[in-house]
Design an enzyme around this catalytic site. Structure first.
Site, PDB file in Angstrom:
ATOM      1  N   HIS A  19      38.802  30.788  46.424  1.00 56.06           N
ATOM      2  CA  HIS A  19      38.196  29.597  45.818  1.00 56.06           C
ATOM      3  C   HIS A  19      39.044  28.361  46.131  1.00 56.06           C
ATOM      4  O   HIS A  19      38.529  27.315  46.513  1.00 56.06           O
ATOM      5  CB  HIS A  19      38.112  29.729  44.294  1.00 56.06           C
ATOM      6  N   LYS A  43      28.873  39.794  30.729  1.00 57.28           N
ATOM      7  CA  LYS A  43      29.069  40.936  29.840  1.00 57.28           C
ATOM      8  C   LYS A  43      30.532  41.193  29.516  1.00 57.28           C
ATOM      9  O   LYS A  43      30.904  41.351  28.367  1.00 57.28           O
ATOM     10  CB  LYS A  43      28.431  42.179  30.462  1.00 57.28           C
ATOM     11  N   ARG A  92      31.507  34.439  52.382  1.00 56.47           N
ATOM     12  CA  ARG A  92      32.605  35.259  52.895  1.00 56.47           C
ATOM     13  C   ARG A  92      32.113  36.139  54.039  1.00 56.47           C
ATOM     14  O   ARG A  92      32.522  35.993  55.167  1.00 56.47           O
ATOM     15  CB  ARG A  92      33.184  36.129  51.777  1.00 56.47           C
ATOM     16  N   SER A 130      36.576  37.590  42.801  1.00 54.37           N
ATOM     17  CA  SER A 130      37.086  37.632  41.425  1.00 54.37           C
ATOM     18  C   SER A 130      36.867  39.022  40.830  1.00 54.37           C
ATOM     19  O   SER A 130      37.691  39.524  40.068  1.00 54.37           O
ATOM     20  CB  SER A 130      36.367  36.602  40.560  1.00 54.37           C
TER      21      SER A 130
END
Ligand code: ADP
Length: 160
Positions: A19, A43, A92, A130
């Site tokens: 990022h 979640k 990516r 991530s």
């Protein structure tokens, strides 16, 4: 010429070196870059929204034309409020492309004036997500070199 604001939306749970690489590249291209953290009821987040924002602010501190903000609701509405002309997304691998294409075309449908721009991170970060950082961190592995030092420290404090 009018100044161009770009928005870089995402979950950033947590911000990774991939990022950051993209943010640095984009900060050289656009007049103003707003990194916008999605207020989503994910979640199982590793970091709370406020923590994600705080970490982002720390790691973009050296870039004067970069801001960190949060948003909820439709991204195109948020972009309009920010007077942004560009929506920045990272690609990516080919696997990112299909989903990003769908989103970009939907956003164009909703707001034809907003242009999605894709950028590539340095090769070293093209495998980095991530989600992987969260998984490795939760299993006690080292995420050094995958995230900025400030983020690594927070991860260690949280799961260590
Ligand atoms: P989202 O849940 O919206 O995909 P992320 O925080 O995972 O949010 O990612 C935000 C944006 O950053 C997306 O466009 C994603 O493709 C891009 N991105 C994620 N990881 C990397 C990386 N390692 N290099 C470049 N871009 C990345």
């Amino acid at each position: 010429m009018a100044k161009i604001t770009a928005i870089y939306p995402g979950s950033f749970d947590p911000v990774t070196n991939g990022h950051l690489d993209l943010i640095e590249r984009a900060s050289r291209l656009f007049d103003r870059l707003v990194v916008a953290v999605l207020v989503n009821p994910e979640k199982d987040p590793l970091f709370r929204l406020s923590e994600r924002v705080q970490m982002l602010k720390e790691v973009v501190g050296h870039l004067p034309n970069v801001e960190v903000d949060t948003f909820e609701g439709l991204l195109v509405d948020y972009a309009r409020r920010k007077q942004a002309r560009v929506l920045l997304r990272g690609i990516r691998a080919v696997s990112d492309y299909e989903y990003e294409l769908q989103m970009a075309l939907m956003n164009r449908q909703l707001e034809p004036e907003l242009e999605t721009v894709f950028m590539l991170p340095a090769e070293a970060y093209s495998y980095l997500s991530s989600r992987l950082v969260r998984e490795v961190a939760r299993l006690g592995g080292s995420v050094k070199n995958l995230v900025p030092p400030a983020v690594e420290e927070r991860i260690r404090a949280k799961v260590g």
